[in-house]
Design a protein around this motif. Structure first.
Motif, short mmCIF file in Angstrom:
data_model
loop_
_atom_site.label_atom_id
_atom_site.label_comp_id
_atom_site.label_asym_id
_atom_site.label_seq_id
_atom_site.Cartn_x
_atom_site.Cartn_y
_atom_site.Cartn_z
N GLY A 192 3.15 -5.87 2.06
CA GLY A 192 4.31 -5.94 1.18
C GLY A 192 5.54 -6.40 1.91
O GLY A 192 5.48 -6.88 3.05
N LEU A 193 6.67 -6.23 1.23
CA LEU A 193 7.97 -6.60 1.78
C LEU A 193 8.71 -5.34 2.21
O LEU A 193 8.80 -4.39 1.43
CB LEU A 193 8.78 -7.35 0.72
N VAL A 194 9.20 -5.33 3.43
CA VAL A 194 9.90 -4.16 3.95
C VAL A 194 11.05 -4.63 4.83
O VAL A 194 11.00 -5.71 5.42
CB VAL A 194 8.92 -3.26 4.75
N GLN A 195 12.09 -3.82 4.89
CA GLN A 195 13.22 -4.15 5.76
C GLN A 195 12.89 -3.82 7.21
O GLN A 195 12.05 -2.95 7.49
CB GLN A 195 14.46 -3.38 5.32
N GLY A 237 12.80 -2.14 10.61
CA GLY A 237 12.88 -0.71 10.89
C GLY A 237 12.03 0.14 9.98
O GLY A 237 11.85 1.34 10.24
N GLY A 238 11.51 -0.46 8.94
CA GLY A 238 10.69 0.28 7.99
C GLY A 238 9.25 0.40 8.43
O GLY A 238 8.87 -0.01 9.54
N SER A 239 8.42 0.96 7.54
CA SER A 239 7.02 1.24 7.85
C SER A 239 6.12 0.77 6.72
O SER A 239 6.52 0.72 5.56
CB SER A 239 6.81 2.74 8.05
N LEU A 240 4.91 0.43 7.09
CA LEU A 240 3.84 0.14 6.15
C LEU A 240 2.54 0.67 6.73
O LEU A 240 2.38 0.73 7.95
CB LEU A 240 3.69 -1.37 5.91
N ARG A 241 1.61 1.01 5.85
CA ARG A 241 0.27 1.36 6.30
C ARG A 241 -0.73 0.44 5.63
O ARG A 241 -0.85 0.42 4.41
CB ARG A 241 -0.10 2.81 5.99
N LEU A 242 -1.43 -0.32 6.44
CA LEU A 242 -2.47 -1.19 5.94
C LEU A 242 -3.80 -0.45 5.94
O LEU A 242 -4.06 0.38 6.82
CB LEU A 242 -2.60 -2.44 6.82
N SER A 243 -4.61 -0.77 4.94
CA SER A 243 -5.96 -0.21 4.85
C SER A 243 -6.97 -1.35 4.79
O SER A 243 -6.67 -2.42 4.24
CB SER A 243 -6.10 0.66 3.60
N CYS A 244 -8.13 -1.08 5.31
CA CYS A 244 -9.23 -2.05 5.24
C CYS A 244 -10.47 -1.26 4.82
O CYS A 244 -10.97 -0.44 5.59
CB CYS A 244 -9.44 -2.74 6.57
N ALA A 245 -10.92 -1.52 3.61
CA ALA A 245 -12.10 -0.85 3.09
C ALA A 245 -13.32 -1.72 3.31
O ALA A 245 -13.32 -2.92 3.00
CB ALA A 245 -11.92 -0.57 1.61
#
Length: 125
Positions: free
Chosen positions: A10-13, A15-23
């Motif tokens: 996704g789009l994040v500023q 300093g932000g965070s994301l969690r990617l998943s791989c199924a």
């Protein structure tokens, strides 16, 4: 055969965070080492992180050490990439990959047969 599907981009500023998943599909997920790669526009696909089948061994490219964490849940056939303190230079399509051993993943994209379709990560400044 292993089929992989990424999600969580996704789009994040900055300093932000994301969690990617791989199924992953298939009952043999627990036998595969897993890796994350990324590809920015106009650049080659590059290694980000890898984890052994047991989860006891991990590896990271220098630019993400201390910010990204790879993990896996074999019972859920899923591998994760927690990305914190994101920077604009982390912007890329992120792909997960599977291999019979972590050493194969560390040889680079050309050595790998199983890939997901990718998920876009965009970090704005």
């Amino acid at each position: 055969q292993v089929q992989l599907v990424e999600s969580g981009g996704g789009l994040v500023q900055a300093g932000g965070s994301l969690r990617l998943s791989c199924a992953a599909s298939g009952r043999t997920f627990g036998r595969y080492a897993m890796g994350w790669f990324r590809q920015a526009p106009g650049k080659e696909r590059e290694f980000v992180s890898a984890i052994s089948w047991s989860g006891t061994q991990t590896s990271y490219t220098d630019s993400v050490k201390g910010r990204f964490t790879i993990s896996r849940e074999n019972a859920k056939n899923t591998v994760y990439l927690q990305m914190n303190s994101l920077k604009p230079e982390d912007t890329a399509v992120y792909y997960c990959a599977a291999a019979t051993g972590i050493a194969t993943i560390l040889r680079g994209p050309g050595a790998l047969d199983y890939w997901g379709q990718g998920t876009q990560v965009t970090v704005s400044s």
